[in-house]
Design a protein around this motif. Structure first.
Motif, mmCIF file in Angstrom:
data_model
loop_
_atom_site.group_PDB
_atom_site.id
_atom_site.type_symbol
_atom_site.label_atom_id
_atom_site.label_comp_id
_atom_site.label_asym_id
_atom_site.label_seq_id
_atom_site.Cartn_x
_atom_site.Cartn_y
_atom_site.Cartn_z
ATOM 1 N N LEU A 1 17.916 1.938 3.326
ATOM 2 C CA LEU A 1 16.458 1.930 3.190
ATOM 3 C C LEU A 1 15.757 1.956 4.550
ATOM 4 N N ASP A 2 14.585 2.557 4.563
ATOM 5 C CA ASP A 2 13.776 2.681 5.773
ATOM 6 C C ASP A 2 12.566 1.750 5.668
ATOM 7 N N PRO A 3 12.593 0.602 6.349
ATOM 8 C CA PRO A 3 11.471 -0.347 6.246
ATOM 9 C C PRO A 3 10.129 0.241 6.660
ATOM 10 N N ALA A 4 10.114 1.129 7.649
ATOM 11 C CA ALA A 4 8.839 1.691 8.097
ATOM 12 C C ALA A 4 8.174 2.492 6.983
ATOM 13 N N SER A 5 8.918 3.400 6.369
ATOM 14 C CA SER A 5 8.316 4.233 5.322
ATOM 15 C C SER A 5 7.950 3.401 4.105
ATOM 16 N N ILE A 6 8.792 2.424 3.743
ATOM 17 C CA ILE A 6 8.504 1.584 2.576
ATOM 18 C C ILE A 6 7.230 0.783 2.791
ATOM 19 N N ALA A 7 7.096 0.140 3.961
ATOM 20 C CA ALA A 7 5.924 -0.701 4.225
ATOM 21 C C ALA A 7 4.649 0.129 4.337
ATOM 22 N N LEU A 8 4.722 1.260 5.024
ATOM 23 C CA LEU A 8 3.528 2.098 5.183
ATOM 24 C C LEU A 8 3.063 2.674 3.850
ATOM 25 N N GLU A 9 4.013 3.119 3.041
ATOM 26 C CA GLU A 9 3.657 3.654 1.721
ATOM 27 C C GLU A 9 3.069 2.562 0.829
ATOM 28 N N GLN A 10 3.636 1.359 0.897
ATOM 29 C CA GLN A 10 3.097 0.274 0.075
ATOM 30 C C GLN A 10 1.672 -0.057 0.498
ATOM 31 N N ALA A 11 1.440 -0.140 1.806
ATOM 32 C CA ALA A 11 0.095 -0.448 2.299
ATOM 33 C C ALA A 11 -0.900 0.613 1.848
ATOM 34 N N ALA A 12 -0.513 1.875 1.965
ATOM 35 C CA ALA A 12 -1.410 2.956 1.560
ATOM 36 C C ALA A 12 -1.676 2.927 0.059
ATOM 37 N N ALA A 13 -0.634 2.666 -0.726
ATOM 38 C CA ALA A 13 -0.802 2.615 -2.181
ATOM 39 C C ALA A 13 -1.701 1.452 -2.588
ATOM 40 N N TRP A 14 -1.488 0.299 -1.983
ATOM 41 C CA TRP A 14 -2.352 -0.849 -2.290
ATOM 42 C C TRP A 14 -3.807 -0.524 -1.977
ATOM 43 N N ALA A 15 -4.042 0.036 -0.800
ATOM 44 C CA ALA A 15 -5.412 0.346 -0.407
ATOM 45 C C ALA A 15 -6.038 1.365 -1.363
ATOM 46 N N ARG A 16 -5.269 2.383 -1.718
ATOM 47 C CA ARG A 16 -5.784 3.446 -2.580
ATOM 48 C C ARG A 16 -6.123 2.933 -3.975
ATOM 49 N N HIS A 17 -5.363 1.937 -4.445
ATOM 50 C CA HIS A 17 -5.573 1.415 -5.795
ATOM 51 C C HIS A 17 -6.359 0.098 -5.811
ATOM 52 N N GLY A 18 -6.905 -0.292 -4.677
ATOM 53 C CA GLY A 18 -7.735 -1.493 -4.624
ATOM 54 C C GLY A 18 -6.970 -2.784 -4.809
ATOM 55 N N VAL A 19 -5.698 -2.792 -4.413
ATOM 56 C CA VAL A 19 -4.869 -3.998 -4.540
ATOM 57 C C VAL A 19 -4.888 -4.748 -3.220
ATOM 58 N N ALA A 20 -5.074 -6.059 -3.275
ATOM 59 C CA ALA A 20 -5.013 -6.895 -2.070
ATOM 60 C C ALA A 20 -4.507 -8.279 -2.467
ATOM 61 N N GLN A 21 -4.210 -9.067 -1.468
ATOM 62 C CA GLN A 21 -3.685 -10.403 -1.710
ATOM 63 C C GLN A 21 -4.709 -11.262 -2.469
ATOM 64 N N SER A 22 -4.179 -12.133 -3.322
ATOM 65 C CA SER A 22 -5.024 -13.003 -4.140
ATOM 66 C C SER A 22 -5.645 -14.118 -3.298
ATOM 67 N N ALA A 23 -6.943 -14.305 -3.478
ATOM 68 C CA ALA A 23 -7.630 -15.392 -2.773
ATOM 69 C C ALA A 23 -7.200 -16.757 -3.292
ATOM 70 N N LYS A 24 -6.606 -16.805 -4.471
ATOM 71 C CA LYS A 24 -6.068 -18.070 -4.984
ATOM 72 C C LYS A 24 -4.792 -18.448 -4.233
ATOM 73 N N THR A 25 -3.979 -17.451 -3.940
ATOM 74 C CA THR A 25 -2.728 -17.694 -3.218
ATOM 75 C C THR A 25 -2.965 -17.817 -1.724
ATOM 76 N N TYR A 26 -3.887 -17.000 -1.209
ATOM 77 C CA TYR A 26 -4.176 -16.960 0.230
ATOM 78 C C TYR A 26 -5.672 -17.242 0.436
ATOM 79 N N PRO A 27 -6.085 -18.498 0.268
ATOM 80 C CA PRO A 27 -7.516 -18.809 0.374
ATOM 81 C C PRO A 27 -8.051 -18.579 1.780
ATOM 82 N N GLU A 28 -9.278 -18.126 1.833
ATOM 83 C CA GLU A 28 -9.934 -17.844 3.105
ATOM 84 C C GLU A 28 -10.046 -19.113 3.945
#
Length: 251
Positions: free
Chosen positions: A205-232
């Motif tokens: 597996l290639d960590p660079a391609s996996i991480a970059l693709e995941q970040a792009a997919a999350w951004a494109r689909h409006g996915v982000a970390q939960s404020a309940k799990t990661y409170p400001e």
């Protein structure tokens, strides 16, 4: 267009290598994704090969990420240790992806048992700890060193490829690994995955391609970390950290 920041913790990445990684990152992602490689503010280590160096780099990463987040849709931490991932997810509103977290879980989806090729014997305990943190210790059958200090890694080093192949074959034949991955982003950006996979006979597996693709997919689909799990955090307390004037104290 999806703009992704690849944030390199620590200091001292040569400009030519920074430019090469940015070029490679953009080759690994679709045309609608634009990746920018940014080095975090110092002070910090020139490479990360210990827990001490991981913790040292986090303050600079937080300062830089907070300053630039409005320019990006997602951020990838440019170190396989995922240093500061919880803090960055608390600090930022954009999605934050750690390459280790993304790769480990991908390995567990494509295989029952996997092996982690780490850079040094000294980093093996940190690798096992990460597998435990992600509740995948039972799937990680081994962590094997390829004896490659970060600052010595050269993407054209055939001897390093041979060591990765040797340890990879041993992991498959002796440890029962069914998938492999390099536990270092410098190893990942060497981009020798295809030839290693062909020779070891299991997914590499290639960590660079996996991480970059995941970040792009999350951004494109409006996915982000939960404020309940990661409170400001309480930003009024973070003036010195973020380089902003501290809030006035209550009377």
């Amino acid at each position: 267009m999806v703009d992704v920041c690849y944030l390199v913790p620590g200091v001292g990445l040569p400009n030519d290598e920074k430019e090469r990684r940015e070029r490679v990152a953009n080759e690994l992602t679709p045309g609608h994704v634009d990746v920018t490689v940014i080095e975090a503010d110092g002070p910090g280590p020139t490479s990360i090969e210990s827990a001490v160096e991981e913790y040292w780099c986090v303050v600079g990463s937080m300062k830089t990420a907070h300053r630039i987040q409005s320019e990006f849709d997602a951020l990838v931490i440019g170190c396989f240790g995922d240093p500061g991932i919880r803090a960055l997810r608390e600090l930022l509103s954009i999605p934050v992806v750690g390459p280790a977290e993304a790769t480990i879980h991908t390995a567990a989806m494509v295989a029952d048992r996997f092996t982690w090729l780490t850079i040094l014997e000294e980093t093996a305990p940190m690798s096992y700890e990460q597998a435990h943190e992600h509740h995948l210790s039972d799937r990680c059958v081994s962590v094997r060193s390829v004896d490659a200090p970060v600052e010595s890694i050269d993407h054209g080093d055939d001897d390093l490829v041979e060591r990765m192949v040797r340890e990879g074959k041993a992991a498959v034949e002796e440890d029962g690994a069914e998938a492999l991955f390099p536990g270092c982003m410098s190893l990942s950006f060497a981009q020798r995955h295809d030839e290693i996979e062909e020779r070891v006979g299991v997914p590499f597996l290639d960590p660079a391609s996996i991480a970059l693709e995941q970040a792009a997919a999350w951004a494109r689909h409006g996915v982000a970390q939960s404020a309940k799990t990661y409170p400001e955090p309480k930003f009024e307390k973070l003036g010195d950290l973020l380089g902003e004037p501290p809030a006035a104290a209550d009377d």
